[in-house]
Design an enzyme around this catalytic site. Structure first.
Site, PDB file in Angstrom:
ATOM      1  N   CYS A   2      38.830 -28.142  15.344  1.00 28.41           N
ATOM      2  CA  CYS A   2      37.956 -28.093  14.174  1.00 28.41           C
ATOM      3  C   CYS A   2      37.211 -29.417  14.067  1.00 28.41           C
ATOM      4  O   CYS A   2      37.770 -30.480  14.333  1.00 28.41           O
ATOM      5  CB  CYS A   2      38.695 -27.858  12.871  1.00 28.41           C
ATOM      6  N   ARG A  27      35.111 -29.087  19.607  1.00 26.61           N
ATOM      7  CA  ARG A  27      36.428 -29.089  18.968  1.00 26.61           C
ATOM      8  C   ARG A  27      36.832 -27.715  18.450  1.00 26.61           C
ATOM      9  O   ARG A  27      37.965 -27.509  18.024  1.00 26.61           O
ATOM     10  CB  ARG A  27      36.445 -30.071  17.784  1.00 26.61           C
ATOM     11  N   TRP A  77      38.190 -23.861  14.623  1.00 27.05           N
ATOM     12  CA  TRP A  77      39.033 -23.250  15.651  1.00 27.05           C
ATOM     13  C   TRP A  77      40.178 -22.630  14.863  1.00 27.05           C
ATOM     14  O   TRP A  77      41.020 -23.341  14.310  1.00 27.05           O
ATOM     15  CB  TRP A  77      39.542 -24.316  16.613  1.00 27.05           C
ATOM     16  N   ASN A 103      40.855 -29.775   8.723  1.00 30.95           N
ATOM     17  CA  ASN A 103      41.270 -29.673  10.117  1.00 30.95           C
ATOM     18  C   ASN A 103      42.783 -29.895  10.110  1.00 30.95           C
ATOM     19  O   ASN A 103      43.256 -30.860   9.523  1.00 30.95           O
ATOM     20  CB  ASN A 103      40.525 -30.767  10.901  1.00 30.95           C
ATOM     21  N   GLY A 104      43.552 -28.998  10.727  1.00 33.37           N
ATOM     22  CA  GLY A 104      45.006 -29.163  10.741  1.00 33.37           C
ATOM     23  C   GLY A 104      45.684 -27.920  10.189  1.00 33.37           C
ATOM     24  O   GLY A 104      45.068 -26.865  10.059  1.00 33.37           O
ATOM     25  N   GLU A 488      45.791 -27.978  38.957  1.00 36.97           N
ATOM     26  CA  GLU A 488      44.580 -28.352  38.237  1.00 36.97           C
ATOM     27  C   GLU A 488      43.403 -27.456  38.641  1.00 36.97           C
ATOM     28  O   GLU A 488      42.618 -27.025  37.784  1.00 36.97           O
ATOM     29  CB  GLU A 488      44.280 -29.838  38.491  1.00 36.97           C
ATOM     30  N   LYS A 492      41.379 -25.097  36.024  1.00 38.62           N
ATOM     31  CA  LYS A 492      39.917 -25.157  35.828  1.00 38.62           C
ATOM     32  C   LYS A 492      39.320 -23.753  35.890  1.00 38.62           C
ATOM     33  O   LYS A 492      38.511 -23.376  35.064  1.00 38.62           O
ATOM     34  CB  LYS A 492      39.228 -26.031  36.882  1.00 38.62           C
ATOM     35  N   GLU A 495      40.318 -21.642  32.840  1.00 38.13           N
ATOM     36  CA  GLU A 495      39.693 -22.115  31.605  1.00 38.13           C
ATOM     37  C   GLU A 495      38.257 -21.629  31.447  1.00 38.13           C
ATOM     38  O   GLU A 495      37.869 -21.193  30.381  1.00 38.13           O
ATOM     39  CB  GLU A 495      39.663 -23.659  31.582  1.00 38.13           C
ATOM     40  N   HIS A 511      58.608 -17.803  48.205  1.00 30.91           N
ATOM     41  CA  HIS A 511      59.569 -17.359  47.182  1.00 30.91           C
ATOM     42  C   HIS A 511      58.900 -16.526  46.089  1.00 30.91           C
ATOM     43  O   HIS A 511      59.453 -16.386  45.008  1.00 30.91           O
ATOM     44  CB  HIS A 511      60.261 -18.571  46.555  1.00 30.91           C
ATOM     45  N   LYS A 610      38.614 -28.778  22.816  1.00 25.56           N
ATOM     46  CA  LYS A 610      38.791 -29.989  23.604  1.00 25.56           C
ATOM     47  C   LYS A 610      39.907 -30.864  23.049  1.00 25.56           C
ATOM     48  O   LYS A 610      40.663 -31.477  23.777  1.00 25.56           O
ATOM     49  CB  LYS A 610      37.476 -30.775  23.613  1.00 25.56           C
TER      50      LYS A 610
END
Ligand code: G6P
Length: 615
Positions: A2, A27, A77, A103-104, A488, A492, A495, A511, A610
């Protein structure tokens, strides 16, 4: 998560608020809204969707209701309540006298809501924020105090994390903000103040900022600012100089921030080591941790705590700390560490890694480790953020602002700084001698050039992306330094392209993941000529035998790997532990181009944010 923006001063607030929201959209971007202080009332406009949807919505509104020099705004968000117009912020209290953005998460909002409902308050949204708006109203009604005092008293009843901004019709010349756990910054101008979740929206107006501490609030009137604690202790705010430049926040001719940030890596890596290495002298100088050198040198173990991409940088670091400095390293998801009963010794050293410096789980893990008496070093990119302020010492990555939600240049900058710490430790302890240090540092100095060369793989990567843009799944495999990279690379792709991708240690393929391999399965190998090269080649053969399609990142001119792989991306050779700095580039580009071809929103992927300031 947010974004909060506010303005109070002589200019028109709305354009400043909208621009600020656009800067903070990374955000959160599921709904957005503004509250503007009018003569007779507070005008609130909000809309589900991105800031662009809000902009379109307010175009048709009465111009008078959009005028004025005081306002607050929010990009959301969602946590409590689905993304919708009614759950978007600002939220008004029942009398519509008070508007709140937040925000929170207010953890005790349900019992508070129950009490307010019993008192006759009605709720139009599912949010915890509306509870806070009505709580402030209720406190004000019962105690007859000023609005800032009502905010202060209401916050004493609140459990959870918040950064809030409040407007009230009862005091039309004031914005009140408060913080606990979620960030908020005040920009100080001439007779005006700007408010934002982080400094990016402030840069174009002022270079003077004040970071509030937890449980502090600011009462901001035109040109006047009072900071106090929630416990009513007046504070003398510390005004800092902001170092970010405006062009760092623009796309600079690139189609997306992510692409710009991928291309910035030669510079961000160079900036992250600038002034810190002396190649001829074979030494590393890290001013930020100098005072704590003993703690580092005497550490029996290093604990690395982080989330997401930062965790992957930590996994790379484990390998080179153990190889170069011979110290055992444990890497752990901050979100796991904080909720179990971790064994931490006083002579451990904790390294927390965070691009934003605000990730709630990382911050909480840091606090838990601190309670256990360990020394904490931070590696962060955002100067003055909550994590660097809570650590004992630390080193900033100088990657510059990273706006794309999927991290790229921050990752390689983190690895660079971690490597510097490992080398600093290795030379202090004597596990590397001067000659070895000189050799390593000369190569490190050369790395930005190798990263530039890796960027030249773009054309090859585009061809591969075209072939695989419709794949349903991907597997990424690597060994040693290639393993965290496999994680990573897969992260990517997930995402930003929404293709399912799994990263795995190549040795573990037999395995489980090998069962997934068939002619439809692209398998990306990190197959540089490192210590496990032969083993990785064997794994490639195993995939080939099962008709899997191999995309391999190999060292330039590796003819044997070329014979096995279906597609190759050639990168320059470097020392093995520096390979991730170079090999990251094609992995980032592959995810980028596949996402682009699929028409995805690269800089703002769905459901992600982010800066994850909720747990
Ligand atoms: C979010 C971001 C990731 C990032 C992670 C940790 O999930 O989308 O890119 O790696 O948070 O963030 P931090 O700021 O602590 O590095």
């Amino acid at each position: 998560m947010c974004g909060i923006v506010g303005y109070i001063g002589k200019r028109e607030a709305l354009p400043i608020l909208i621009k600020g929201l656009e800067r903070l959209e990374y955000r959160g971007y599921d709904s957005a809204g503004v509250a503007l202080m009018g003569r007779g009332k507070i005008f609130v406009y909000k809309k589900k969707g991105k800031v662009a949807a809000l902009k379109k919505f307010i175009k048709s509104k009465d111009k008078k209701s959009l005028a004025g020099g005081i306002g607050i705004a929010h990009t959301r968000w969602a946590t409590h309540g689905e993304p919708s117009d009614r759950n978007a912020h600002p939220l008004l209290s029942n009398s519509e006298n008070i508007a709140v953005i937040h925000n929170g998460i207010i953890e005790n909002y349900l019992p508070l809501k129950k009490i307010l409902i019993e008192k006759g308050y009605k709720f139009k949204s599912d949010t915890d924020t509306e509870v806070l708006a009505n709580l402030i109203e209720d406190v004000k009604k019962n105690t007859k105090v000023s609005i800032d005092e009502a905010v202060r008293l209401a916050l004493q009843q609140v459990v959870g994390a918040y950064a809030i901004a409040v407007l009230s019709k009862d005091d039309k010349e004031t914005i009140i903000i408060a913080k606990a756990g979620s960030p908020v910054v005040i920009g100080v101008g001439k007779g005006e103040h700007f408010i934002a979740s982080d400094a990016t929206p402030l840069v174009e107006y002022t270079d003077k900022v004040i970071y509030l501490d937890d449980y502090e609030m600011a009462i901001i009137k035109r040109g006047k600012l009072t900071v106090k604690t929630i416990q009513n202790e007046i504070k003398n705010p510390y005004v800092q100089k902001l170092e970010i430049k405006i062009d760092e926040l623009e796309k600079g001719g690139f189609a997306h921030f992510m692409l710009k940030e991928i291309y910035e890596q030669p510079k961000s890596i160079r900036d992250s080591m600038r002034g810190r290495i002396n190649v001829e002298g074979g030494s590393v100088k890290l001013g930020g941790i100098e005072k704590y050198q003993n703690k580092l040198v005497n550490a029996k173990r290093i604990l690395i705590l982080a989330c997401g991409t930062s965790l992957h940088a930590g996994m790379e670091a484990k390998y080179f700390f153990e190889e170069l400095a011979k110290v055992p390293v444990l890497v752990e998801y901050a979100s796991e560490f904080r909720y179990r009963s971790p064994v931490v010794f006083e002579n451990d050293l904790v390294l927390v890694i965070s691009q934003s410096g605000e990730t709630a789980d990382t911050l909480a893990a840091l606090k838990l480790a601190k309670e256990k008496g360990t020394t904490i070093f931070g590696i962060c990119n955002v100067i003055g953020a909550s994590i660097p302020r809570a650590t004992d010492a630390g080193i900033y990555t100088h990657a510059g602002p990273e706006i794309g939600v999927a991290s790229s240049k921050a990752f390689t900058a983190q690895i660079t700084v971690l490597l510097l710490i490992a080398l600093y430790l290795a030379s202090s302890q004597g596990t590397l001698n001067k000659k070895e240090m000189v050799k390593i540092l000369s190569e490190l100095e050369n790395i930005p050039k190798k990263v530039e060369k890796a960027l030249l793989t773009n054309a090859t990567v585009i061809k591969i992306a075209k072939k695989f843009k419709n794949a349903k799944d991907f597997i990424y495999l690597g060994r040693g330094y290639g393993y965290p990279l496999a994680l990573e690379g897969a992260l990517k792709l997930k995402e930003i392209s929404y293709i399912h991708a799994e990263g795995y240690p190549a040795g573990e393929m037999k395995h489980g993941p090998i069962a997934l391999v068939d002619s439809n399965m692209p398998v990306v190998f990190v197959a540089d000529k490192g210590g496990s090269y032969e083993k990785v080649i064997s794994n490639m053969m195993e995939v080939k035998a099962r008709k899997g399609v191999i995309i391999a990142i190999i060292n330039e001119g590796d003819e044997s790997a070329k014979k096995i792989a279906d597609y190759v991306i050639e990168i320059p050779k470097t020392l093995e532990f520096m390979m991730p700095l170079v090999a990251s580039v094609p992995l980032q580009l592959l995810a980028y181009h596949i996402a682009l071809l699929r028409g995805c929103n690269i800089d703002k992927p769905r459901n992600l944010a982010k800066s994850v300031t909720v747990e």
